[in-house]
Design a protein around this motif. Structure first.
Motif, PDB file in Angstrom:
ATOM      1  N   MET A   1     -10.148  -1.104 -12.433  1.00  0.00           N
ATOM      2  CA  MET A   1     -11.414  -0.451 -12.732  1.00  0.00           C
ATOM      3  C   MET A   1     -11.457   0.934 -12.098  1.00  0.00           C
ATOM      4  O   MET A   1     -11.005   1.101 -10.963  1.00  0.00           O
ATOM      5  CB  MET A   1     -12.549  -1.307 -12.147  1.00  0.00           C
ATOM      6  N   VAL A   2     -11.941   1.896 -12.824  1.00  0.00           N
ATOM      7  CA  VAL A   2     -12.085   3.240 -12.271  1.00  0.00           C
ATOM      8  C   VAL A   2     -13.578   3.522 -12.120  1.00  0.00           C
ATOM      9  O   VAL A   2     -14.326   3.502 -13.093  1.00  0.00           O
ATOM     10  CB  VAL A   2     -11.422   4.309 -13.178  1.00  0.00           C
ATOM     11  N   GLY A   3     -14.015   3.759 -10.898  1.00  0.00           N
ATOM     12  CA  GLY A   3     -15.407   4.146 -10.632  1.00  0.00           C
ATOM     13  C   GLY A   3     -15.470   5.659 -10.533  1.00  0.00           C
ATOM     14  O   GLY A   3     -14.553   6.282  -9.997  1.00  0.00           O
ATOM     15  N   VAL A   4     -16.517   6.233 -11.072  1.00  0.00           N
ATOM     16  CA  VAL A   4     -16.622   7.694 -11.066  1.00  0.00           C
ATOM     17  C   VAL A   4     -17.969   8.104 -10.460  1.00  0.00           C
ATOM     18  O   VAL A   4     -19.021   7.675 -10.933  1.00  0.00           O
ATOM     19  CB  VAL A   4     -16.515   8.280 -12.501  1.00  0.00           C
ATOM     20  N   GLY A   5     -17.903   8.919  -9.395  1.00  0.00           N
ATOM     21  CA  GLY A   5     -19.117   9.423  -8.756  1.00  0.00           C
ATOM     22  C   GLY A   5     -19.548  10.733  -9.395  1.00  0.00           C
ATOM     23  O   GLY A   5     -18.793  11.363 -10.148  1.00  0.00           O
ATOM     24  N   GLY A   6     -20.764  11.154  -9.057  1.00  0.00           N
ATOM     25  CA  GLY A   6     -21.330  12.348  -9.688  1.00  0.00           C
ATOM     26  C   GLY A   6     -20.977  13.633  -8.977  1.00  0.00           C
ATOM     27  O   GLY A   6     -21.809  14.231  -8.297  1.00  0.00           O
ATOM     28  N   GLY A   7     -19.759  14.072  -9.113  1.00  0.00           N
ATOM     29  CA  GLY A   7     -19.317  15.351  -8.533  1.00  0.00           C
ATOM     30  C   GLY A   7     -18.654  16.176  -9.622  1.00  0.00           C
ATOM     31  O   GLY A   7     -18.266  15.637 -10.665  1.00  0.00           O
ATOM     32  N   ILE A   8     -18.507  17.477  -9.331  1.00  0.00           N
ATOM     33  CA  ILE A   8     -17.881  18.364 -10.330  1.00  0.00           C
ATOM     34  C   ILE A   8     -16.489  17.850 -10.713  1.00  0.00           C
ATOM     35  O   ILE A   8     -16.055  17.988 -11.848  1.00  0.00           O
ATOM     36  CB  ILE A   8     -17.715  19.802  -9.777  1.00  0.00           C
ATOM     37  N   ALA A   9     -15.811  17.231  -9.736  1.00  0.00           N
ATOM     38  CA  ALA A   9     -14.437  16.765  -9.991  1.00  0.00           C
ATOM     39  C   ALA A   9     -14.395  15.560 -10.927  1.00  0.00           C
ATOM     40  O   ALA A   9     -13.308  15.037 -11.203  1.00  0.00           O
ATOM     41  CB  ALA A   9     -13.743  16.446  -8.671  1.00  0.00           C
ATOM     42  N   ALA A  10     -15.565  15.115 -11.439  1.00  0.00           N
ATOM     43  CA  ALA A  10     -15.580  13.942 -12.327  1.00  0.00           C
ATOM     44  C   ALA A  10     -14.653  14.135 -13.530  1.00  0.00           C
ATOM     45  O   ALA A  10     -14.096  13.168 -14.053  1.00  0.00           O
ATOM     46  CB  ALA A  10     -17.010  13.658 -12.784  1.00  0.00           C
ATOM     47  N   ARG A  64     -22.442  -8.789 -15.966  1.00  0.00           N
ATOM     48  CA  ARG A  64     -21.371  -7.791 -15.862  1.00  0.00           C
ATOM     49  C   ARG A  64     -21.108  -7.311 -14.434  1.00  0.00           C
ATOM     50  O   ARG A  64     -19.980  -7.009 -14.070  1.00  0.00           O
ATOM     51  CB  ARG A  64     -21.696  -6.606 -16.781  1.00  0.00           C
ATOM     52  N   HIS A  65     -22.173  -7.256 -13.609  1.00  0.00           N
ATOM     53  CA  HIS A  65     -21.963  -6.721 -12.259  1.00  0.00           C
ATOM     54  C   HIS A  65     -21.028  -7.617 -11.447  1.00  0.00           C
ATOM     55  O   HIS A  65     -20.418  -7.174 -10.484  1.00  0.00           O
ATOM     56  CB  HIS A  65     -23.303  -6.509 -11.543  1.00  0.00           C
ATOM     57  N   VAL A  66     -20.958  -8.886 -11.818  1.00  0.00           N
ATOM     58  CA  VAL A  66     -20.066  -9.804 -11.112  1.00  0.00           C
ATOM     59  C   VAL A  66     -18.704  -9.821 -11.810  1.00  0.00           C
ATOM     60  O   VAL A  66     -17.656  -9.730 -11.177  1.00  0.00           O
ATOM     61  CB  VAL A  66     -20.678 -11.222 -11.076  1.00  0.00           C
ATOM     62  N   GLN A  67     -18.792  -9.853 -13.126  1.00  0.00           N
ATOM     63  CA  GLN A  67     -17.584 -10.010 -13.940  1.00  0.00           C
ATOM     64  C   GLN A  67     -16.567  -8.872 -13.717  1.00  0.00           C
ATOM     65  O   GLN A  67     -15.388  -9.128 -13.493  1.00  0.00           O
ATOM     66  CB  GLN A  67     -18.035 -10.022 -15.394  1.00  0.00           C
ATOM     67  N   VAL A  68     -17.068  -7.630 -13.731  1.00  0.00           N
ATOM     68  CA  VAL A  68     -16.144  -6.490 -13.631  1.00  0.00           C
ATOM     69  C   VAL A  68     -15.393  -6.537 -12.299  1.00  0.00           C
ATOM     70  O   VAL A  68     -14.177  -6.377 -12.243  1.00  0.00           O
ATOM     71  CB  VAL A  68     -16.910  -5.144 -13.792  1.00  0.00           C
ATOM     72  N   GLY A  69     -16.115  -6.807 -11.230  1.00  0.00           N
ATOM     73  CA  GLY A  69     -15.497  -6.856  -9.904  1.00  0.00           C
ATOM     74  C   GLY A  69     -14.532  -8.018  -9.754  1.00  0.00           C
ATOM     75  O   GLY A  69     -13.487  -7.893  -9.122  1.00  0.00           O
ATOM     76  N   GLN A  71     -12.802  -9.472 -12.134  1.00  0.00           N
ATOM     77  CA  GLN A  71     -11.621  -9.389 -13.007  1.00  0.00           C
ATOM     78  C   GLN A  71     -10.649  -8.286 -12.608  1.00  0.00           C
ATOM     79  O   GLN A  71      -9.487  -8.326 -12.991  1.00  0.00           O
ATOM     80  CB  GLN A  71     -12.064  -9.172 -14.454  1.00  0.00           C
ATOM     81  N   ALA A  72     -11.132  -7.302 -11.850  1.00  0.00           N
ATOM     82  CA  ALA A  72     -10.280  -6.134 -11.565  1.00  0.00           C
ATOM     83  C   ALA A  72      -9.125  -6.485 -10.618  1.00  0.00           C
ATOM     84  O   ALA A  72      -9.286  -7.299  -9.710  1.00  0.00           O
ATOM     85  CB  ALA A  72     -11.132  -5.029 -10.952  1.00  0.00           C
ATOM     86  N   ASP A  73      -7.965  -5.882 -10.875  1.00  0.00           N
ATOM     87  CA  ASP A  73      -6.834  -5.998  -9.937  1.00  0.00           C
ATOM     88  C   ASP A  73      -6.939  -4.909  -8.876  1.00  0.00           C
ATOM     89  O   ASP A  73      -6.332  -4.999  -7.821  1.00  0.00           O
ATOM     90  CB  ASP A  73      -5.506  -5.830 -10.688  1.00  0.00           C
ATOM     91  N   ALA A 104     -15.951  -7.190  -5.489  1.00  0.00           N
ATOM     92  CA  ALA A 104     -14.486  -7.112  -5.583  1.00  0.00           C
ATOM     93  C   ALA A 104     -13.785  -7.655  -4.338  1.00  0.00           C
ATOM     94  O   ALA A 104     -14.164  -7.338  -3.212  1.00  0.00           O
ATOM     95  CB  ALA A 104     -14.076  -5.656  -5.802  1.00  0.00           C
ATOM     96  N   THR A 105     -12.741  -8.465  -4.575  1.00  0.00           N
ATOM     97  CA  THR A 105     -11.899  -8.919  -3.460  1.00  0.00           C
ATOM     98  C   THR A 105     -10.510  -8.275  -3.565  1.00  0.00           C
ATOM     99  O   THR A 105      -9.653  -8.495  -2.730  1.00  0.00           O
ATOM    100  CB  THR A 105     -11.745 -10.455  -3.473  1.00  0.00           C
ATOM    101  N   CYS A 106     -10.311  -7.483  -4.627  1.00  0.00           N
ATOM    102  CA  CYS A 106      -9.024  -6.783  -4.837  1.00  0.00           C
ATOM    103  C   CYS A 106      -9.005  -5.511  -3.977  1.00  0.00           C
ATOM    104  O   CYS A 106     -10.020  -5.139  -3.387  1.00  0.00           O
ATOM    105  CB  CYS A 106      -8.891  -6.422  -6.321  1.00  0.00           C
ATOM    106  N   PRO A 107      -7.853  -4.794  -3.919  1.00  0.00           N
ATOM    107  CA  PRO A 107      -7.849  -3.527  -3.185  1.00  0.00           C
ATOM    108  C   PRO A 107      -8.857  -2.532  -3.767  1.00  0.00           C
ATOM    109  O   PRO A 107      -8.996  -2.409  -4.981  1.00  0.00           O
ATOM    110  CB  PRO A 107      -6.423  -3.001  -3.392  1.00  0.00           C
ATOM    111  N   VAL A 108      -9.598  -1.859  -2.877  1.00  0.00           N
ATOM    112  CA  VAL A 108     -10.551  -0.818  -3.287  1.00  0.00           C
ATOM    113  C   VAL A 108     -10.044   0.494  -2.699  1.00  0.00           C
ATOM    114  O   VAL A 108      -9.810   0.598  -1.497  1.00  0.00           O
ATOM    115  CB  VAL A 108     -11.977  -1.116  -2.786  1.00  0.00           C
ATOM    116  N   ILE A 109      -9.827   1.485  -3.563  1.00  0.00           N
ATOM    117  CA  ILE A 109      -9.274   2.776  -3.148  1.00  0.00           C
ATOM    118  C   ILE A 109     -10.305   3.855  -3.471  1.00  0.00           C
ATOM    119  O   ILE A 109     -10.748   3.953  -4.620  1.00  0.00           O
ATOM    120  CB  ILE A 109      -7.942   3.070  -3.874  1.00  0.00           C
ATOM    121  N   VAL A 110     -10.669   4.631  -2.476  1.00  0.00           N
ATOM    122  CA  VAL A 110     -11.721   5.625  -2.644  1.00  0.00           C
ATOM    123  C   VAL A 110     -11.119   7.015  -2.444  1.00  0.00           C
ATOM    124  O   VAL A 110     -10.496   7.284  -1.419  1.00  0.00           O
ATOM    125  CB  VAL A 110     -12.841   5.375  -1.594  1.00  0.00           C
ATOM    126  N   ALA A 111     -11.280   7.888  -3.433  1.00  0.00           N
ATOM    127  CA  ALA A 111     -10.767   9.258  -3.323  1.00  0.00           C
ATOM    128  C   ALA A 111     -11.954  10.217  -3.216  1.00  0.00           C
ATOM    129  O   ALA A 111     -12.611  10.510  -4.220  1.00  0.00           O
ATOM    130  CB  ALA A 111      -9.898   9.593  -4.535  1.00  0.00           C
TER     131      ALA A 111
END
Ligand code: C5P
Length: 412
Positions: A1-10, A64-69, A71-73, A104-111
């Protein structure tokens, strides 16, 4: 899953999604409301091939709020704004993205991506430390040009770098931020020995493994200097200082200048063993009466690595400095590549030696690497084939073990 925050770099998240889909991953994009003010949902839907939602109130029947998290690897958030990081640290679940991270219990990576002041603000740094203490990988942002005219830490890493870090995290790479306060010096790339102003003797090293080591060490919090010879057109290692050199003697000079206060020295550069005895000041001409171009007189270059371990043995470098070498080997009738590496380990006086079998065009310029890590403690550790970033993570873990072993030896 790719999460996108509200910044110019979106907009860079589009390239990240593309990178994952091209790699064969099924990507679900979950933007925040404000991310959609920068990039439209239609773009993310087209790139991912999946519906896009920001709220837990869409498709309630699917939970969906449970499902997406669940199912994600992996959950990769890029860009992560100061506000999003604060909401994650507080454990909020007020939109689909934050709710998903809580599940989510999978790895979470934040950039992260934000202005330098916001990144360095104690509030943000405390939130980042909180997330890291919970096992979330918060990547160090790149230094560079920000949206305005200012430069500093806070720039989003390149999508390719984020994808590679995410894959390394998924494969179990250690991103613990415990190398803070450590100085790491890494050499990378190949040296070039001039013959005349246009010709040189070089080699096929791309610099990828050295750059990957620098990037991993910087992500673990270290202060990193890369001494780079000739390298492919690669992005500068995020979070590292870079010193450019060309010849072996320049590389030696730079390494010796940096080695004095280094805690870890890694010689990943492919160093020319010989150089032309004389460098012609003007281009050598074919057929000139006074030059025979069929003969090149060479003299031996210094062995930089051996020199560093010798300086340590003589007390010119701190005994605690960990020195790591590389050995690109091919097997022959009498010895395997590993057997050659074992001889080299003893000869170089290093603490660790990363040995690769480079026969058949493996390794040089390639994305992946594999081999063995030799140390004075125990049998060689096999490093399975993986990205150069993942191999770098294995080497840093071997350095962790080396330091732990020394501490244990001291207390015995
Ligand atoms: O002897 P060989 O070139 O195979 O050794 C490889 C290791 O020694 C690498 O870590 C390389 O960076 C280092 N080296 C060096 N100076 C040289 C040759 C190699 O530091 N002249």
């Amino acid at each position: 899953m790719v999460g996108v925050g509200g910044g110019i770099a979106a907009y860079k998240a589009c390239h990240l999604v593309r990178n994952f889909t091209e790699h064969g991953d099924n990507v679900r994009v979950v933007p925040t409301e404000s991310a959609l003010r920068f990039v439209g949902a239609a773009t993310f839907e087209a790139l991912s091939g999946n519906p896009v939602s920001t709220t837990v109130f869409d498709a309630v029947d699917e939970v969906r709020h449970v499902q997406v998290g669940q199912q994600a690897d992996a959950v990769v958030i890029a860009p992560a704004t100061a506000d999003l990081i604060a909401r994650l640290a507080a454990g909020r679940a007020d939109d689909l993205l934050t709710a998903t991270v809580l599940v989510a219990t999978c790895p979470v990576i934040v950039a992260p991506a934000m202005h330098t002041e916001m990144w360095l603000n104690p509030a943000t740094q405390a939130n980042v430390a909180t997330l890291r203490s919970r096992g979330i990988v918060v990547l160090e942002p790149a230094h560079g040009r920000l949206t305005g005219k200012d430069t500093g830490p806070g720039r989003l890493l390149e999508p390719e770098q984020i994808a590679q870090f995410a894959r390394a995290a998924m494969a179990g790479a250690n991103f613990t931020h415990d190398w803070q306060g450590r100085k790491v010096v890494v050499s990378a790339g190949g040296t070039q020995e001039a013959i005349d102003p246009v010709r040189f003797i070089g080699n096929r090293s791309s610099g990828r493994q050295g750059f990957a080591l620098a990037e991993m060490a910087a992500q673990r919090g270290a202060q990193v200097t890369v001494v780079a010879g000739a390298v492919d057109a690669l992005p500068t290692p995020a979070g590292a200082q870079i010193v450019r050199v060309s010849s072996t003697r320049e590389l030696q000079e730079a390494m010796e200048a940096e080695a004095g206060d280094a805690d870890v020295i890694i010689m990943a550069a492919a160093v020319a063993d010989y150089r032309p005895a004389n460098v012609a000041q003007s281009k050598l001409k074919k057929g000139a009466a006074d030059t025979d171009l069929s003969v090149l007189h060479l003299v031996e270059n210094p062995d930089i690595l051996r020199g560093l371990t010798q300086r340590r043995a003589e007390g010119a470098l701190a005994a605690a400095t960990v020195i790591v070498g590389f050995a690109a080997e091919t097997g022959d009738e009498s010895h395997s590549a590993l057997a050659h590496a074992q001889v080299k380990f003893a000869r170089k006086g290093v603490d660790l030696l990363m040995a690769n079998d480079v026969s058949g065009g493996q390794v040089f310029g390639k994305e992946d690497n594999a081999g063995w890590i030799l140390s004075a403690h125990g049998t060689p550790q096999e490093v399975p084939s993986g990205s150069k970033l993942l191999v770098a993570a294995h080497i840093l873990s071997a350095i962790d073990r080396e330091i732990a072993q020394r501490r244990a030896d001291k207390t015995d």
